[in-house]
Design an enzyme around this catalytic site. Sequence first.
Site, mmCIF file in Angstrom:
data_model
loop_
_atom_site.group_PDB
_atom_site.id
_atom_site.type_symbol
_atom_site.label_atom_id
_atom_site.label_comp_id
_atom_site.label_asym_id
_atom_site.label_seq_id
_atom_site.Cartn_x
_atom_site.Cartn_y
_atom_site.Cartn_z
ATOM 1 N N ASN A 200 -6.118 -9.630 57.905
ATOM 2 C CA ASN A 200 -5.449 -8.777 58.903
ATOM 3 C C ASN A 200 -4.323 -9.492 59.655
ATOM 4 O OD1 ASN A 200 -7.277 -10.282 60.365
ATOM 5 N ND2 ASN A 200 -7.838 -8.627 61.753
ATOM 6 N N GLY A 278 -13.858 -13.469 60.259
ATOM 7 C CA GLY A 278 -14.143 -12.346 59.367
ATOM 8 C C GLY A 278 -15.319 -11.556 59.904
ATOM 9 N N SER A 279 -16.024 -10.914 59.004
ATOM 10 C CA SER A 279 -17.088 -10.005 59.440
ATOM 11 C C SER A 279 -18.356 -10.767 59.828
ATOM 12 C CB SER A 279 -17.404 -9.020 58.313
ATOM 13 O OG SER A 279 -17.899 -9.732 57.208
ATOM 14 N N THR A 280 -19.190 -10.119 60.638
ATOM 15 C CA THR A 280 -20.440 -10.747 61.076
ATOM 16 C C THR A 280 -21.395 -11.019 59.902
ATOM 17 O OG1 THR A 280 -20.201 -9.882 63.305
ATOM 18 C CG2 THR A 280 -22.442 -10.407 62.606
ATOM 19 N N VAL A 282 -20.776 -11.769 56.770
ATOM 20 C CA VAL A 282 -20.323 -12.956 56.024
ATOM 21 C C VAL A 282 -20.482 -14.205 56.900
ATOM 22 C CG1 VAL A 282 -18.367 -14.078 54.888
ATOM 23 C CG2 VAL A 282 -18.797 -11.655 54.499
ATOM 24 N N GLY A 283 -20.205 -14.081 58.172
ATOM 25 C CA GLY A 283 -20.391 -15.217 59.090
ATOM 26 C C GLY A 283 -21.824 -15.716 59.071
ATOM 27 N N GLU A 300 -15.615 -16.663 64.234
ATOM 28 C CA GLU A 300 -14.892 -15.595 64.955
ATOM 29 C C GLU A 300 -15.168 -14.314 64.185
ATOM 30 O OE1 GLU A 300 -13.167 -16.081 67.699
ATOM 31 O OE2 GLU A 300 -13.062 -18.253 67.717
ATOM 32 N N CYS A 334 -9.803 -7.435 65.268
ATOM 33 C CA CYS A 334 -11.176 -7.562 65.765
ATOM 34 C C CYS A 334 -11.266 -7.296 67.255
ATOM 35 C CB CYS A 334 -11.685 -8.954 65.446
ATOM 36 S SG CYS A 334 -10.565 -10.190 66.074
ATOM 37 N N GLU A 509 -10.854 -20.422 69.908
ATOM 38 C CA GLU A 509 -9.614 -20.800 69.225
ATOM 39 C C GLU A 509 -8.443 -20.646 70.185
ATOM 40 O OE1 GLU A 509 -9.633 -18.444 65.498
ATOM 41 O OE2 GLU A 509 -10.301 -20.324 64.619
HETATM 42 N N1 LIG Z 1 -13.215 -12.534 65.616
HETATM 43 C C1 LIG Z 1 -12.052 -12.617 65.018
HETATM 44 O O1 LIG Z 1 -11.197 -13.413 65.411
HETATM 45 C C2 LIG Z 1 -11.755 -11.745 63.824
HETATM 46 C C3 LIG Z 1 -10.450 -11.714 63.334
HETATM 47 C C4 LIG Z 1 -10.160 -10.904 62.233
HETATM 48 C C5 LIG Z 1 -11.162 -10.151 61.644
HETATM 49 N N2 LIG Z 1 -12.407 -10.214 62.132
HETATM 50 C C6 LIG Z 1 -13.456 -9.414 61.545
HETATM 51 O O2 LIG Z 1 -13.343 -9.390 60.127
HETATM 52 C C7 LIG Z 1 -13.745 -8.128 59.620
HETATM 53 C C8 LIG Z 1 -12.660 -7.545 58.728
HETATM 54 O O3 LIG Z 1 -12.295 -8.420 57.716
HETATM 55 P P1 LIG Z 1 -12.988 -8.402 56.263
HETATM 56 O O4 LIG Z 1 -13.641 -7.089 56.044
HETATM 57 O O5 LIG Z 1 -12.020 -8.854 55.252
HETATM 58 O O6 LIG Z 1 -14.076 -9.498 56.512
HETATM 59 P P2 LIG Z 1 -14.871 -10.351 55.448
HETATM 60 O O7 LIG Z 1 -15.888 -11.065 56.223
HETATM 61 O O8 LIG Z 1 -15.310 -9.540 54.300
HETATM 62 O O9 LIG Z 1 -13.773 -11.355 54.875
HETATM 63 C C9 LIG Z 1 -13.106 -12.305 55.654
HETATM 64 C C10 LIG Z 1 -12.734 -13.504 54.790
HETATM 65 O O10 LIG Z 1 -13.898 -14.095 54.298
HETATM 66 C C11 LIG Z 1 -13.839 -14.237 52.904
HETATM 67 N N3 LIG Z 1 -15.198 -14.109 52.393
HETATM 68 C C12 LIG Z 1 -15.898 -12.986 52.160
HETATM 69 N N4 LIG Z 1 -17.126 -13.293 51.650
HETATM 70 C C13 LIG Z 1 -17.170 -14.651 51.569
HETATM 71 C C14 LIG Z 1 -18.144 -15.591 51.131
HETATM 72 N N5 LIG Z 1 -19.338 -15.199 50.667
HETATM 73 N N6 LIG Z 1 -17.839 -16.904 51.173
HETATM 74 C C15 LIG Z 1 -16.638 -17.315 51.642
HETATM 75 N N7 LIG Z 1 -15.683 -16.482 52.061
HETATM 76 C C16 LIG Z 1 -15.947 -15.166 52.040
HETATM 77 C C17 LIG Z 1 -12.905 -13.145 52.441
HETATM 78 O O11 LIG Z 1 -12.301 -13.465 51.230
HETATM 79 C C18 LIG Z 1 -11.901 -13.182 53.549
HETATM 80 O O12 LIG Z 1 -10.980 -14.186 53.294
HETATM 81 C C19 LIG Z 1 -13.981 -7.277 60.840
HETATM 82 O O13 LIG Z 1 -15.343 -7.229 61.127
HETATM 83 C C20 LIG Z 1 -13.252 -8.009 61.937
HETATM 84 O O14 LIG Z 1 -13.700 -7.741 63.220
HETATM 85 C C21 LIG Z 1 -12.730 -10.989 63.190
HETATM 86 O O1 LIG Z 2 -8.163 -9.747 64.441
HETATM 87 C C1 LIG Z 2 -8.330 -10.745 65.037
HETATM 88 C C2 LIG Z 2 -7.330 -11.563 65.745
HETATM 89 C C3 LIG Z 2 -6.530 -10.753 66.654
HETATM 90 C C4 LIG Z 2 -5.711 -11.577 67.600
HETATM 91 O O2 LIG Z 2 -5.613 -12.803 67.476
HETATM 92 O O3 LIG Z 2 -5.157 -10.970 68.497
#
Ligand SMILES: NC(=O)c1ccc[n+]([C@@H]2O[C@H](COP(=O)([O-])OP(=O)(O)OC[C@H]3O[C@@H](n4cnc5c(N)ncnc54)[C@H](O)[C@@H]3O)[C@@H](O)[C@H]2O)c1
Ligand SMILES: O=CCCC(=O)O
Length: 535
Positions: A200, A278-280, A282-283, A300, A334, A509
Amino acid sequence: MAFLHRTLFSASRAAAVKSQFRRSALPAIVADPFSRLASTMVPKLKDPSLFKQDVCYVNGEWVKAKSGKTFEVHDPATGQLIGTCPEFDAQDAEKAIKAAAAAFEEFRHRTGRERSKLLRKWYDLMVENADDLATLITWENGKPTADAKGEVTYAANFFEWFSEEAPRIYGDTIPSSVPGNRVFTVKEPVGVCGLITPWNFPAAMITRKVGPALAVGCTVVVKAPGETPYTPLALAELAHRAGIPKGVVNIITAAQNTAEVGQELTTNPTVRKISFTGSTPVGKLLMKQCSGTLKKLSLELGGNAPFIVFDDADVDLAVTGAIASKFRSSGQTCVCANRIFVQRGIYDEFAAKFAAKVREFKVGNGFDQGVTHGPLIHARAIDKVEQHVRDAEQKGAKVVLGGHKLPDLGPNFFQPTVLTGMTTRMAMAAEETFGPVAGLFPFDTEDEVVRIANSTPVGLAGYFFSRDLHRVYRVAEHLEVGMVGVNTGLISDPAAPFGGVKESGFGREGSLYGIGEYQVTKMITYGGMGKPLQR
Ligand SMILES: NC(=O)c1ccc[n+]([C@@H]2O[C@H](COP(=O)([O-])OP(=O)(O)OC[C@H]3O[C@@H](n4cnc5c(N)ncnc54)[C@H](O)[C@@H]3O)[C@@H](O)[C@H]2O)c1
Ligand SMILES: O=CCCC(=O)O
């Protein structure tokens, strides 16, 4: 701050975005990288060598996957092929980790001033190449050009910020409780870092991690998102030109092999730190994988931001804030407002003014003139948005505006949507929509709305609008989130700590707190010191 807000958020509405598309005929300067795509719509880069196809950046060199495999990257606006990228596997990733480990031995001993100059040079190059970076972002992510330019500025500013921090890494002198002992701390770089980022913000999510990592002397392996790999690879090219030593920054790509590469980064004992955005779900998975080697970790993750408008608020200001927070990047951040709570006394006024603003949006290809909102990233995103709207509708919400896909524009476009009469039984109350749908929930009292706002397992950002000073303090202190915006819908700033609580993760961050995420504190005790001088 005002400048950052302008560049980040309002540019897309203000600027007339000049169309950058050309069809077929390509001038000589756009020779190699695009030639086999000549029949598709290809945006023009001032410096075509920033477009890196079929190669990743490892140990200062451009390399292919050992298997020779590649994956395709598509323009989310048109569905057309942008190009192909290496499908790295665990062995390829291991090579990048080894390169980072070798580079760490030298890089960690550079002075802060030297590291500062390197980051500053990289920042300068990002600024010089801002138009091309923005073009790549719009092409692979879909956000309108003006927003993409805003992202480049935001992303580059992390390098600027951390270049200024690099020479100012201090430890402590600690009064010991043992007579004669002298206690000091030094801040050391944690080591090789694995950085995994989402699509994103193809540039900013990388610079927000790489900036502090390099500032303190770490080396990195970045796993770029499969949806948007070309912006990260262009950043790698600029790192090369900035003279970042080989192995310090490695940028690798994978799509199908994402989980395998993630497994390597999270289990290889040489990697001492993982930072993931990324997503919770995967985190959580990555955290489990990291437990075997107890890596330092920053997560994050997803949010479900409450945006609360009290009846003592400046309604026009609240509408502006809600528009900025909800619809930035078509709702795909996010920290986007996910649940907009409006106190009953001003609910109708707010809804009418809010819908009027949304009606002014122009949805389309991010390169096209006047477009304010682009496509979503892929079909899965569209499906989720559609499900949330239909679910709300079935449970009694009213669709005031939008509510449907825009197939004439392409499969990834959705109408900016406003729903009223939202209730906590609806899916949007519990789940992050990550799309251009604003659901307005009425509420009656402060206690009620704060309780509902906190009734979610995540806690990233929260916003509220009020002119009552006591309420401002009270609500800010009671919201269970990592970041609060009071009378503003825009909180992102390289100088401010970004991060969440609860299942939105941990770690910060940006800002001076961002530095500590890449350091370990070493304590040194000197014994037998401090005896009085013999006179
Ligand atoms: N807190 C933040 O700063 C923040 C920022 C941006 C997005 N997000 C969150 O991310 C989500 C949207 O993004 P998404 O759907 O692409 O998330 P996602 O978790 O599916 O993917 C994020 C990244 O992780 C990688 N990934 C996925 N599975 C993996 C694995 N098993 N091992 C290693 N890497 C892996 C993906 O290739 C991608 O690069 C939303 O929930 C959003 O809130 C959070
Ligand atoms: O989507 C997450 C990051 C958004 C931001 O840094 O403002």
